[in-house]
Design a protein around this motif. Structure first.
Motif, short mmCIF file in Angstrom:
data_model
loop_
_atom_site.label_atom_id
_atom_site.label_comp_id
_atom_site.label_asym_id
_atom_site.label_seq_id
_atom_site.Cartn_x
_atom_site.Cartn_y
_atom_site.Cartn_z
N PRO A 8 5.79 7.32 2.90
CA PRO A 8 7.07 7.02 3.55
C PRO A 8 7.04 5.63 4.22
CG PRO A 8 5.84 8.68 4.77
CD PRO A 8 5.14 8.49 3.47
N ASP A 9 8.22 5.04 4.35
CA ASP A 9 8.33 3.67 4.84
C ASP A 9 7.75 3.47 6.24
OD1 ASP A 9 9.44 3.03 2.53
OD2 ASP A 9 11.51 2.78 3.28
N ASP A 10 7.80 4.53 7.05
CA ASP A 10 7.39 4.32 8.44
C ASP A 10 5.89 4.54 8.64
OD1 ASP A 10 7.43 6.94 7.89
OD2 ASP A 10 8.55 7.58 9.68
N TYR A 21 0.83 -1.20 0.00
CA TYR A 21 0.00 0.00 0.00
C TYR A 21 0.87 1.26 0.00
CZ TYR A 21 -3.34 3.53 1.51
OH TYR A 21 -4.11 4.67 1.57
N GLN A 22 1.92 1.23 0.80
CA GLN A 22 2.86 2.38 0.82
C GLN A 22 3.42 2.61 -0.57
OE1 GLN A 22 5.81 1.18 3.62
NE2 GLN A 22 4.47 1.48 5.41
N ARG A 23 3.77 1.52 -1.23
CA ARG A 23 4.38 1.65 -2.54
C ARG A 23 3.38 2.26 -3.53
NH1 ARG A 23 6.40 -3.15 -6.12
NH2 ARG A 23 6.56 -4.32 -4.17
N TRP A 24 2.13 1.77 -3.43
CA TRP A 24 1.11 2.25 -4.37
C TRP A 24 0.86 3.74 -4.19
CZ3 TRP A 24 -4.71 2.18 -3.40
CH2 TRP A 24 -5.40 2.63 -4.56
N LYS A 25 0.79 4.18 -2.90
CA LYS A 25 0.44 5.56 -2.60
C LYS A 25 1.67 6.44 -2.46
CE LYS A 25 -4.04 5.62 -2.44
NZ LYS A 25 -4.78 6.43 -3.39
#
Lengths: 639, 200
Positions: B156-158, B149-153
């Protein structure tokens, strides 16, 4: 192990027929072998032309649209919402998908393997009944009168009533089928089957059916090496054979095949296996009886052995046109299909005529459709316009050869007349000695039209430039079209003549934007859509296409499309003309189907307000294209 | 690369079978196993697994029949953990000792890519359980729906998003939550959507 996921699916399915008629354990079994699929908006589940999947689908969330694609244009035919089934077609016919299923919004779909579901269909009369009823009534859910979709939508497109009637009519099947005796050697039976291209042979004893050998038996018992090809029929045959009475309906035949899981039914005099064999019904007969699909009609055309059978095809074609119009399938797509079948009918008529004459044509020839048939724009049954070109022969042979072809043409035209195509009132027919001649004579004829267009006796030329070679030798076709192409280029006089002819029909709107209607005669106050709106476009397209040396595209829609491609500057106008032409054709076809006429005259009083607006919107491009023609071919200076 | 599974002298057959699966490399029909588990708490060193739910995904579809649900018998079974996990809601379910549960789990996942939401804790718990059996760590490739989901949006990693929140964002119904298998199914739907959006 318990599977709560499967349970969730079963809990969902149990609310929707036909699943609601299943036992819960059965539902669990089906659910546990299913798949859950996620579709993004616009993602394609299956595409028209794809081989059918092993699964059929039930919509869980979202919506999936079923559409037909033609000329890169997608037309939505049906929408499947929560609980709707789609893609069950392979259960009934093992063909490719006809339609494209595309998610109209984000959707979750359950995929259920057809093979898993099959035993539940055949084992549960209620499920079978539901599917057959859906099939027969062409609704997705016959128990739900409010919403009617098409369960088999991805299969067939035809109007409800027609399907209904057909479905409960007696099925057509092979009478007097091939039979064999129980002690015949299998090898010879197989040879007979191969030679006569049949998939089954009834084994009989004293005229009573005792078994059947089908392709399936040969596959499973012989090809696997289980039995040798020298055994007697009795060892291979499947026994007992399922027998049915004569005049069984399509619906019943299908039900019995599903119930017994067989592909063939044996027809006997009284329906029992204690009476003589009188016919055989194959799965193919069932499918053929249910589908007015173009493919089936083409096949029937090619198999027709007389004018009556061709007429039957043409009648079914009218049903197909009607239902396609009702389903809002693009008119250019319908015309293409109708043209293909019209062509097939003519071809078959030619073949039948040759057979009847009893001797092969003395030289190579070409059968040419002209006018609306040549443009592939014939949706309604209208007149035949055709011509015949035969290879050049020695002068002493000429008369004999011509006589043969005149006789042939006469016969073909008679066949086509029986099918319902009236011969051209202007005698633009291949049976007319004037329009049945050798290649060289035809070249001279076209030269006359092109070089001295406006002279007396040459005036009817225009429709001869809308030609479609539908039967015969490609070499002759090529020779003639390239001759015309060469002669036509840079012939200003010819185009000026065509242009002035085109402008004979003024734009159909009066100064006050009122419709120009007929002022006298039988059709007083009717709008002549053919000569006032369709012909101006047809003429304009012909003129412009020929002036750009597009000899072989004759369809008005395609001519405009091609012109738009070649002349980006005017692309917009050409596109508008193409669209206007399709809209006008739809108006004319609907009118024709409604009043069983050629649709030439529209009764404006019967049109809705929005239809009138739609019709009027088609007129602007006519007026624009005529202006363009006026300038391009500098008509003002000629006149 | 961890080789600690080699040091135990005789390794059990199921483990050998499991490890052998990773030798080939067939990316064509990649199988994913989406899983979730209930545990006695959130401390991966102290707490233990109470149940695992796992379901297979191939291509764009969840294979409903490719399903595992296993309840683990644990001595460390406190009232608190019952409240937390709701495992007692299935009082009749057959329970297995941890070793048997791990065998079932490994036999099921084979060489699939393991997918879970905030999966690291779950992976660590399984590794701890394997360690108690003197075995090595999981070999499977791992994907985390939170990371996807982080990658899609492009977050930031945290950044952190709960499964509930993710369901809201992706418009997925949450009615199947509250059990390991229900969570696994919900996570699988989340995974299908993210997989499609990221073109995995």
């Amino acid at each position: 192990m318990k599977n709560p996921v499967a349970q969730g699916i079963a809990d969902f399915l149990k609310h929707f027929p036909p699943f609601s008629s299943l036992e819960y354990t059965g539902l669990m079994d089906i659910s546990a072998q299913s798949k859950v699929i996620y579709l993004e908006k616009n993602q394609v589940l299956f595409k028209g032309g794809d081989a059918t999947h092993a699964d059929f689908y039930v919509v869980k969330d979202g919506a999936v649209g079923l559409s037909l694609t033609s000329d890169a244009e997608e037309t939505l035919i049906d929408k499947c919402d929560e609980g709707d089934i789609l893609g069950l077609r392979p259960f009934f016919a093992k063909n490719d998908y006809l339609m494209t299923a595309r998610a109209r919004e984000e959707s979750i779909i359950y995929g259920i393997p057809i093979e898993v579901f099959r035993p539940y269909i055949t084992g549960n009369p209620k499920v079978l009944e539901f599917l057959l009823e859906s099939f027969a009534s062409q609704t997705r859910n016959p128990y739900d009168k409010e919403r009617s979709g098409k369960l088999m939508a991805e299969n067939v497109v035809f109007s409800d009533q027609v399907a209904d009637i057909q479905y409960f009519q007696p099925i057509k099947y092979t009478r007097n089928p091939i039979t064999a005796n129980a002690d015949d050697v299998l090898k010879f039976i197989a040879k007979t089957m191969a030679n006569s291209a049949v998939g089954s042979v009834i084994i009989q004893e004293n005229q009573l059916p005792i078994g059947i050998i089908t392709d399936r038996d040969l596959r499973s018992k012989i090809a696997t090496g289980l039995l040798s090809i020298d055994v007697e029929a009795r060892e291979v045959m499947t026994s007992s054979v399922i027998t049915v009475p004569e005049n069984i309906s399509v619906a019943e035949a299908q039900m019995l095949m599903l119930k017994h899981d067989v592909g063939h039914l044996c027809v006997t005099r009284d329906g029992s296996d204690k009476s003589p064999v009188s016919g055989i019904i194959s799965e193919h007969d069932v499918v053929a009886a249910q589908t007015n699909t173009p493919g089936v009609l083409l096949k029937q055309t090619r198999r027709a052995s007389n004018a009556k059978e061709l007429k039957y095809v043409r009648e079914k074609l009218t049903d197909l046109i009607q239902s396609s119009i009702d389903s809002l399938i693009p008119i250019s797509h319908i015309s293409n299909i109708v043209a293909e079948i019209n062509i097939a009918i003519t071809r078959r008529a030619i073949e039948l005529a040759v057979e009847k004459i009893g001797s092969l044509p003395p030289v190579r020839f070409v059968w040419m459709n002209i006018g609306s048939q040549g443009r592939k724009e014939q949706l309604l049954l209208t007149d035949q316009d055709n011509a015949l070109i035969f290879e050049d022969v020695e002068p002493e042979q000429y008369n004999n050869v011509k006589r043969y072809f005149l006789e042939l043409a006469e016969m073909v035209i008679e066949y086509l007349g029986k099918v319902g195509y009236e011969p051209s009132p202007n005698k633009l027919l291949a049976s007319n000695p004037q329009w049945c001649k050798s290649l060289t004579d035809w070249m001279k004829q076209y030269d006359a039209w092109i070089n001295t267009p406006a002279e007396k006796n040459v005036e009817v030329s225009t429709i001869f430039f809308d030609f479609d070679f539908i039967y015969g030798a490609p070499a002759i076709e090529d020779a003639l079209s390239s001759h015309i192409g060469m002669n036509i280029s840079r012939n200003k006089k010819f185009f000026a003549y065509l242009a002035s002819d085109t402008l004979q029909n003024p734009p159909p709107l009066g100064f006050f934007r009122q419709f120009l209607v007929e002022s006298d005669g039988e059709h007083k106050d009717y709008f002549d859509i053919k000569s006032r709106a369709i012909e101006p476009l047809t003429d304009a397209a012909r003129l412009l296409a020929l002036s750009m040396n597009l000899i072989e595209i004759t369809n008005t829609y395609h001519r405009f499309k091609k012109l738009a491609e070649l002349e980006p500057k005017n692309a917009e106008l050409y596109e508008e003309c193409a669209e206007a032409f399709n809209t006008l054709m739809r108006f004319r076809t609907e009118e024709g189907l409604l009043n069983n006429s050629n649709g030439k005259y529209l009764n404006l009083n019967e049109l809705s307000k929005s239809d009138k607006v739609k019709l009027k919107n088609c007129f602007q491009p006519i007026s624009d294209i005529q202006d363009m023609i006026k300038h391009r071919f500098s008509l003002t200076s000629i006149k | 690369m961890a080789f600690d599974w080699l040091t135990g002298g005789s390794t059990p057959q199921f483990w050998k079978n499991y490890v052998a699966l990773f030798e080939g490399d067939d990316k064509e029909h990649r199988r994913y196993v989406v899983f979730d588990m209930e545990a006695s708490g959130l401390d991966w060193k102290e707490d233990v697994i109470l149940s695992i739910g796992a379901i297979g995904v191939v291509g764009n579809a969840i294979e409903v029949g490719d399903f595992l649900q296993v309840f683990v018998q644990q001595d460390k079974f406190t009232t608190q953990s019952v409240a937390l996990s709701g495992v007692l809601k299935e009082p009749k379910a057959e329970k297995f000792v941890e070793a048997e549960a791990m065998i079932q789990f490994l036999n099921f996942v084979k060489d699939a890519t393991l997918v879970g939401h905030n999966v690291n804790l779950d992976i660590e718990m399984i590794n701890q359980a394997l360690k108690r059996l003197d075995l090595g760590r999981l070999k499977n490739p791992i994907m985390d729906t939170n990371t996807l989901y982080q990658r899609w949006k492009d977050l930031p990693d945290d950044s952190h998003i709960s499964l509930d929140e993710l369901c809201d964002v992706l418009k997925i119904g949450k009615s199947d939550r509250h059990t390991a298998s229900g969570n696994a199914y919900t996570t699988a739907l989340v995974f299908l959507k993210l997989k499609r959006k990221l073109g995995i």
